[in-house]
Design an enzyme around this catalytic site. Structure first.
Site, PDB file in Angstrom:
ATOM      1  N   SER A  22       0.833  -1.213   0.000  1.00 24.57           N
ATOM      2  CA  SER A  22       0.000   0.000   0.000  1.00 24.57           C
ATOM      3  C   SER A  22       0.861   1.254   0.000  1.00 24.57           C
ATOM      4  CB  SER A  22      -0.892   0.036   1.251  1.00 24.57           C
ATOM      5  OG  SER A  22      -1.799  -1.027   1.239  1.00 24.57           O
ATOM      6  N   SER A  77     -13.444   0.966   2.949  1.00 31.70           N
ATOM      7  CA  SER A  77     -12.415   0.663   1.955  1.00 31.70           C
ATOM      8  C   SER A  77     -11.440   1.816   1.832  1.00 31.70           C
ATOM      9  CB  SER A  77     -13.073   0.392   0.594  1.00 31.70           C
ATOM     10  OG  SER A  77     -12.109   0.521  -0.433  1.00 31.70           O
ATOM     11  N   GLN A 116      -9.295   2.001  -0.398  1.00 28.59           N
ATOM     12  CA  GLN A 116      -9.174   2.307  -1.820  1.00 28.59           C
ATOM     13  C   GLN A 116     -10.225   3.323  -2.249  1.00 28.59           C
ATOM     14  OE1 GLN A 116      -9.204  -1.505  -3.787  1.00 28.59           O
ATOM     15  NE2 GLN A 116      -7.210  -2.085  -2.942  1.00 28.59           N
ATOM     16  N   ASP A 135      -6.786  -8.125   4.810  1.00 24.77           N
ATOM     17  CA  ASP A 135      -5.961  -8.949   3.921  1.00 24.77           C
ATOM     18  C   ASP A 135      -5.463 -10.228   4.602  1.00 24.77           C
ATOM     19  OD1 ASP A 135      -6.298  -7.135   1.870  1.00 24.77           O
ATOM     20  OD2 ASP A 135      -4.464  -6.029   2.349  1.00 24.77           O
ATOM     21  N   LYS A 139     -12.383  -9.855  -3.302  1.00 28.53           N
ATOM     22  CA  LYS A 139     -10.939  -9.589  -3.350  1.00 28.53           C
ATOM     23  C   LYS A 139     -10.371 -10.241  -4.624  1.00 28.53           C
ATOM     24  CE  LYS A 139     -10.427  -7.095   0.306  1.00 28.53           C
ATOM     25  NZ  LYS A 139     -10.000  -5.699   0.134  1.00 28.53           N
ATOM     26  N   ARG A 188     -12.416 -15.051  -1.386  1.00 30.35           N
ATOM     27  CA  ARG A 188     -11.500 -15.685  -0.423  1.00 30.35           C
ATOM     28  C   ARG A 188     -12.209 -16.582   0.579  1.00 30.35           C
ATOM     29  NH1 ARG A 188      -7.082 -10.709   0.201  1.00 30.35           N
ATOM     30  NH2 ARG A 188      -5.932 -11.357  -1.652  1.00 30.35           N
TER      31      ARG A 188
HETATM   32  C1  S3P Z   1      -5.640  -1.455   0.126  1.00 29.40           C
HETATM   33  C2  S3P Z   1      -6.888  -1.491   0.684  1.00 29.40           C
HETATM   34  C3  S3P Z   1      -7.615  -2.743   0.943  1.00 29.40           C
HETATM   35  C4  S3P Z   1      -6.700  -3.964   0.858  1.00 29.40           C
HETATM   36  C5  S3P Z   1      -5.763  -3.917  -0.310  1.00 29.40           C
HETATM   37  C6  S3P Z   1      -4.902  -2.678  -0.267  1.00 29.40           C
HETATM   38  C7  S3P Z   1      -4.994  -0.148  -0.091  1.00 29.40           C
HETATM   39  O1  S3P Z   1      -8.631  -2.884  -0.039  1.00 29.40           O
HETATM   40  O2  S3P Z   1      -7.472  -5.148   0.792  1.00 29.40           O
HETATM   41  O3  S3P Z   1      -4.929  -5.062  -0.328  1.00 29.40           O
HETATM   42  O4  S3P Z   1      -3.776  -0.104  -0.358  1.00 29.40           O
HETATM   43  O5  S3P Z   1      -5.696   0.876   0.009  1.00 29.40           O
HETATM   44  P1  S3P Z   1     -10.115  -2.245   0.174  1.00 29.40           P
HETATM   45  O6  S3P Z   1      -9.975  -0.783   0.092  1.00 29.40           O
HETATM   46  O7  S3P Z   1     -10.908  -2.818  -0.969  1.00 29.40           O
HETATM   47  O8  S3P Z   1     -10.570  -2.722   1.511  1.00 29.40           O
END
Ligand code: S3P
Length: 436
Positions: free
Chosen positions: A26, A171, A173, A319, A346, A350
């Site tokens: 990340s 999330s 993201q 994760d 994911k 999973r």
């Molecule tokens: C991440 C956010 C998570 C995680 C991913 C990396 C990030 O996803 O599962 O491996 O770097 O912002 P989500 O935002 O879908 O929860």
């Protein structure tokens, strides 16, 4: 990507060693993105050399950013400023990386030129409306394929405006996509989450000099500032360390040291859960590196018992469920997981992939739409399928250490987050190798 299958044989004896797992995925993605848009030259140390982060670096190079790799795990990024990216000739390939696609969905919405974000077969099935819907409200011109999946097609030159958005999914993201679009928006962009998620975007924007107001579960910024080059020290990825934490916990007599692991509280839900299950995980030399808490983890074998995983830890270990499934399948009693429906979207579903695989090794697992009930016991050898999901492949490899021999299909995507996993695992005493 070529097909790769593994076999994982029972560990010959206790696991021992002193390991450094690779840099945080990340943080590595975000470092390349912000350094590319900054004024000046940034140096990134501890960069993850993995398929996902290479995809992000390749995309910025495609848009005219000079990125040097003077040594492995190091990048020097010559920032082009907020408006210095060049229109790419071709679509931007995010590979297997949901983080690249969702964050870039926001970032590219603020550019003056058009772009298309595409991905591999797994990414092409993942939901994107969670980012495109709020981006449309900000004035972006962004479309998905039918069904809300990639590719994302973005028309540039739009006048974005900040919104105050309460996202229904927890999330990082989604939050990050909106904040990155917000850099280019008029006024204030604010995101409220149902549960706090990892806050690297907020922290790193601040480190690059962009004013951000944030608290757990809430972040806000205004558009129109400048990013200033900054050196980034990437901590070791807790999610990669997690496989070794569980392996050392399960194999009798083991003691493993994991060096300088990032312990951002939004990432370490698994530590709370494993300790509640009886794990023996010590933290030594707690310190700060690159603005993040890190420590050396000392993990000793301990018998585990099942628990109900507290829903408040789910986002902080999102994760880590594949490897938690393995720990739970080896614990005494039942472990129940709820509130983790995100696992179904994911890199694979999973819940289904881990339940199916561990059942093939003799575990008793009941699936629910948003979790599972896992009855612990003794695992036996067998054949499982990782379905191209890097974390499921590594979790099954750890299962092999305590089951009979396990053959694991479709492991090549381990290279997206942890290319050296098998080598490091062997160094610690696990017997993971490519199948003949
Ligand atoms: C991440 C956010 C998570 C995680 C991913 C990396 C990030 O996803 O599962 O491996 O770097 O912002 P989500 O935002 O879908 O929860």
């Amino acid at each position: 990507m070529n097909r790769l299958d593994w076999t994982s044989a029972p560990a010959g004896g206790p696991l021992h060693g002193d390991l450094a797992v690779p840099g945080d995925k990340s943080v590595s993605h975000r470092a390349v993105m912000l350094a590319s848009l900054a004024e000046g030259v940034s140096r990134i140390r501890g960069f993850l050399e993995g398929g996902d982060t290479h995809a992000t670096a390749r995309i910025f190079a495609q848009m005219g950013v000079r990125i040097e790799a003077p040594a492995p795990h190091e990048r020097i990024v010559h920032g082009v400023g907020m408006h210095g990216l060049r229109a790419p000739g071709d679509s931007l390939d995010c590979g297997n990386s949901g983080t690249a696609m969702r964050l870039l969905g926001g970032l590219m919405s603020g550019q003056a030129f058009d772009s298309t974000l595409a991905g591999d077969a797994s990414l092409s099935k993942r939901p994107m409306r969670r980012v495109t819907e709020p981006l449309l409200r900000m004035g972006a011109a962004i479309t998905t394929a039918e069904g809300g999946t990639p590719p994302l097609r973005i028309r540039g030159g739009q006048a974005l405006r900040g919104i105050d958005y309460a996202t229904p999914v927890a999330s990082a993201q989604v939050k990050s996509a909106l904040l990155l679009a917000g850099l280019y928006a008029a006024g204030r962009t604010a995101v409220t989450e149902p549960r706090p998620t990892r806050d690297y975007t907020e922290r790193m924007l601040a480190a690059f000099g962009w004013p951000v107001v944030s608290a757990p579960g809430r972040a806000a910024l205004t558009g129109g500032h400048t990013l200033h080059a900054c050196d980034v020290a990437v901590p070791a990825d807790f999610s990669s360390a997690a496989f070794f934490i569980v392996a050392a916990t399960l194999v009798p007599g083991s003691e493993l040291v994991l060096r300088a692991v990032g312990l951002n509280p939004r990432r370490t839900g698994l530590l709370h859960v494993l300790r509640a299950m009886g794990a023996d995980i010590g933290e030594e030399s707690r310190r700060e590196a690159g603005g993040e808490p890190v420590a050396d983890l000392v993990v000793r074998h301990a018998p585990l018992h099942g628990i109900e995983v507290p829903v408040e830890h789910v986002a902080d270990m999102i994760d880590e469920f594949p490897i938690l499934f393995v720990a739970a399948a080896c614990a005494e009693g039942v472990t129940t997981i709820r509130g983790a429906g995100e696992l179904r979207v994911k890199e694979s579903d999973r819940i289904a992939v881990m339940a199916t695989g561990l059942r093939a090794l003799g575990a008793r697992i009941e699936e629910t739409p948003d979790g599972a009930a896992i009855e612990g016991g003794r695992l036996q050898g067998g054949s499982v399928d990782a379905h191209g999901d890097h974390r499921c492949a590594m979790a099954f490899a750890v299962a092999g250490a305590v089951a009979g021999a396990v053959s694991i299909r479709d492991c090549a995507n381990v290279a997206t987050s942890f290319p050296d996993f098998a080598d490091l695992a062997q160094a610690a005493g696990l017997r993971v190798s490519a199948a003949d």
